[in-house]
Design a protein around this motif. Structure first.
Motif, PDB file in Angstrom:
ATOM      1  N   PHE A  12       0.655  -1.193  -0.006  1.00 28.51           N
ATOM      2  CA  PHE A  12       0.042  -0.021   0.055  1.00 28.51           C
ATOM      3  C   PHE A  12       0.877   0.986  -0.028  1.00 28.51           C
ATOM      4  O   PHE A  12       1.663   1.416   0.901  1.00 28.51           O
ATOM      5  N   ARG A  99      -6.418  -7.037   3.516  1.00 28.62           N
ATOM      6  CA  ARG A  99      -7.761  -6.986   2.609  1.00 28.62           C
ATOM      7  C   ARG A  99      -8.202  -8.079   2.033  1.00 28.62           C
ATOM      8  O   ARG A  99      -7.237  -9.021   1.686  1.00 28.62           O
ATOM      9  N   ARG A 128     -16.424  -4.431   0.660  1.00 28.26           N
ATOM     10  CA  ARG A 128     -14.655  -4.741   0.829  1.00 28.26           C
ATOM     11  C   ARG A 128     -14.616  -4.942   2.294  1.00 28.26           C
ATOM     12  O   ARG A 128     -14.840  -3.914   2.994  1.00 28.26           O
ATOM     13  N   LEU A 130     -11.859  -5.953   5.467  1.00 34.74           N
ATOM     14  CA  LEU A 130     -10.317  -5.695   5.992  1.00 34.74           C
ATOM     15  C   LEU A 130     -10.408  -6.422   7.358  1.00 34.74           C
ATOM     16  O   LEU A 130     -10.991  -6.209   8.419  1.00 34.74           O
ATOM     17  N   TYR A 157      -5.709   3.847   6.549  1.00 37.62           N
ATOM     18  CA  TYR A 157      -5.736   2.899   5.620  1.00 37.62           C
ATOM     19  C   TYR A 157      -6.846   2.414   5.154  1.00 37.62           C
ATOM     20  O   TYR A 157      -7.083   2.167   3.938  1.00 37.62           O
ATOM     21  N   HIS A 161      -8.153   2.402   1.214  1.00 40.13           N
ATOM     22  CA  HIS A 161      -8.635   1.275   0.310  1.00 40.13           C
ATOM     23  C   HIS A 161     -10.238   1.056   0.138  1.00 40.13           C
ATOM     24  O   HIS A 161     -10.471  -0.124  -0.409  1.00 40.13           O
TER      25      HIS A 161
END
Length: 281
Positions: A12, A99, A128, A130, A157, A161
């Motif tokens: 990242f 992720r 999504r 994490l 973070y 993302h």
């Protein structure tokens, strides 16, 4: 010496890899293998030397907590820049971030060994995920400022993302779940996940957290009996599984915590900034 990095480490790369600063504390992602190994050594000090975990022989020999998941995670670091020595000597806290798309390309999520997280992910194809894991802070740094730094880095973070849901195992010390009956029952009464977010333990491993009747639970005592990380999750709006799982290797009793970003307490969004700007570098 055995090298646990068998595949490329997930990357990242924000414009500035420093995700936040609070006083002398700096939070960022590990950028080198030596920084990751220093984080693993910190984990060993806490999990093995302090908490009595029993790791595989190779990890015990090298005095580093590592596993197959380390090779494809991002490793969040909190450094105290006021300390002398190398960067590796300044690491006082760490978090492991995984992720969904990275887990899918490799060996999956760590917590799927205890909970059916793939069912959770499968039920929400539009979101999504994490995974947060291996939360670890040196004993002398277990103060609000360090936890704020970890949260600042994690929030920055997650925003970077486009994460919709954060989740991960949170641990109570010891492999005797009923020693935590008060706290676990309180969680079950007040923070148990609804049908949308509930995740069952892997078959044969789960233990109901409904251990005490509601009238027998003293809320203040229950909260006081919780580890700081669990209390922190509750404050920001997380929900928990209805079952706990004993991790015999780490000698802990684990619950799965789920934190949909849309459910984060507005007070904490205001504190860190909806764009993670409050403690931005």
């Amino acid at each position: 010496m055995t090298r646990p990095f068998l595949a490329p480490i997930a990357k990242f790369q924000p414009e500035d890899r420093i995700l936040g600063r609070i006083g002398s504390l700096e939070v960022r992602l590990a950028a080198t293998h030596s920084e990751i190994e220093a984080a693993q050594a910190l984990r060993y000090r806490v999990f093995v030397e302090e908490m009595g975990a029993q790791l595989p022989a190779d990890a015990m020999l090298q005095k580093r907590d590592f596993d197959r998941v380390d090779r494809y995670c991002d490793h969040l670091l909190v450094l105290d820049t006021a300390l002398t020595g190398s960067t590796e000597d300044q690491i006082v806290g760490t978090y492991r971030l995984l992720r969904q798309e990275v887990a899918a390309r490799h060996d999956g999520f760590y917590s799927q060994n205890e909970f059916d997280v793939m069912d959770l992910v499968g039920r929400s194809p539009d979101k999504r995920f994490l995974e947060l894991g291996r939360s670890c802070v040196l004993s002398t740094y277990r103060i609000r400022r360090t936890l704020e730094a970890l949260w600042q880095g994690t929030w920055a973070y997650a925003l970077g993302h486009g994460i919709d849901v954060m989740f991960g195992c949170a641990s109570f010390p010891g492999a005797r779940p009923y020693a935590h009956a008060l706290a676990l029952s309180f969680l079950n009464q007040t923070a148990a996940a609804n049908d949308e977010w509930n995740v069952r333990a892997i078959a044969g491993r789960g233990l109901s957290m409904d251990m005490m009747p509601a009238e027998a639970i003293n809320p203040r005592a229950a909260i006081a009996a919780m580890p700081p990380l669990v209390k922190g999750y509750l404050r920001v709006g997380a929900v928990v599984s209805r079952e706990a799982v004993v991790d015999t290797a780490f000698r802990t009793t684990d619950v799965l915590v789920m934190l949909p970003v849309k459910q984060i307490n507005g007070r904490y969004l205001n504190h860190y900034g909806a764009d993670a700007s409050r403690f931005a570098a």
